[in-house]
Design a protein around this motif. Structure first.
Motif, PDB file in Angstrom:
ATOM      1  N   PHE A  51      87.408  15.159 -53.609  1.00 31.69           N
ATOM      2  CA  PHE A  51      88.349  16.236 -53.332  1.00 31.69           C
ATOM      3  C   PHE A  51      89.394  15.730 -52.342  1.00 31.69           C
ATOM      4  O   PHE A  51      89.041  15.220 -51.281  1.00 31.69           O
ATOM      5  CB  PHE A  51      87.630  17.454 -52.727  1.00 31.69           C
ATOM      6  N   ASN A  52      90.681  15.893 -52.691  1.00 30.92           N
ATOM      7  CA  ASN A  52      91.777  15.526 -51.803  1.00 30.92           C
ATOM      8  C   ASN A  52      92.522  16.810 -51.461  1.00 30.92           C
ATOM      9  O   ASN A  52      93.149  17.413 -52.335  1.00 30.92           O
ATOM     10  CB  ASN A  52      92.694  14.530 -52.503  1.00 30.92           C
ATOM     11  N   THR A  53      92.449  17.212 -50.192  1.00 30.43           N
ATOM     12  CA  THR A  53      93.066  18.467 -49.751  1.00 30.43           C
ATOM     13  C   THR A  53      94.308  18.236 -48.883  1.00 30.43           C
ATOM     14  O   THR A  53      94.712  19.126 -48.146  1.00 30.43           O
ATOM     15  CB  THR A  53      92.050  19.318 -48.967  1.00 30.43           C
ATOM     16  N   ILE A  54      94.911  17.074 -48.984  1.00 30.31           N
ATOM     17  CA  ILE A  54      96.052  16.746 -48.132  1.00 30.31           C
ATOM     18  C   ILE A  54      97.240  17.678 -48.371  1.00 30.31           C
ATOM     19  O   ILE A  54      97.917  18.074 -47.424  1.00 30.31           O
ATOM     20  CB  ILE A  54      96.474  15.277 -48.345  1.00 30.31           C
ATOM     21  N   SER A  55      97.505  18.045 -49.620  1.00 29.24           N
ATOM     22  CA  SER A  55      98.707  18.836 -49.933  1.00 29.24           C
ATOM     23  C   SER A  55      98.408  20.242 -50.437  1.00 29.24           C
ATOM     24  O   SER A  55      99.250  20.860 -51.079  1.00 29.24           O
ATOM     25  CB  SER A  55      99.556  18.094 -50.973  1.00 29.24           C
TER      26      SER A  55
END
Length: 148
Positions: A51-55
């Motif tokens: 999971f990538n929640t950067i943006s």
């Protein structure tokens, strides 16, 4: 005789510990970004997803389930920029992903936000989701398209 039995027991215990460790590794997801931006319902199964929640935020609703190696990505870069400027130009919001209740993302699916995967939808293995998926739809391919 006793030594052989002890050795056999030790071997069985080690084999079970290795198998348990392998199983646990396949059930542990990875997170890149803010933990507060990730919401996984207690009845969802995400296995070893990334999971990538950067943006943006990621929401996985009840009874959604993932095959192995699923990547759900909100992180992106500004394609209009180049070089170091592109590397550093990362939006902080606006690329949210929602996986609705009962949706099934098969192994090695990549989801690129912003998008919503509808309730009870099925995404075929290896697909790349770049747009909304309707509730109950079955999609596959790169980019993902309806299969029926």
């Amino acid at each position: 005789m006793i030594r052989r039995r002890l050795a056999a027991w030790r071997e069985a215990i080690v084999a079970e510990a290795v198998e348990r460790a392998r199983y646990e590794a396949l059930r542990k997801y990875e997170l890149f970004g803010e933990p507060a931006r990730l919401r996984i319902a207690p009845t969802a199964v995400v296995n070893d997803a990334l999971f990538n929640t950067i943006s943006g935020t990621i929401t996985v609703e009840d009874h959604a389930f993932f095959g192995h190696g699923v990547a759900v990505l909100t992180g992106t870069h500004d394609v209009k920029r180049t070089g170091e400027e592109r590397q550093l130009a990362v939006p902080q919001q606006g690329h949210d992903v929602v996986v609705e209740a009962g949706a099934w993302l098969s192994s090695r699916v990549t989801v690129i936000g912003p998008c919503r995967i509808g309730r009870d939808a099925v995404v075929a293995a290896g697909a790349v989701v770049t747009a909304d998926v309707a509730p109950g739809a079955r999609v596959g391919g790169v980019p993902a398209r309806p299969l029926e």
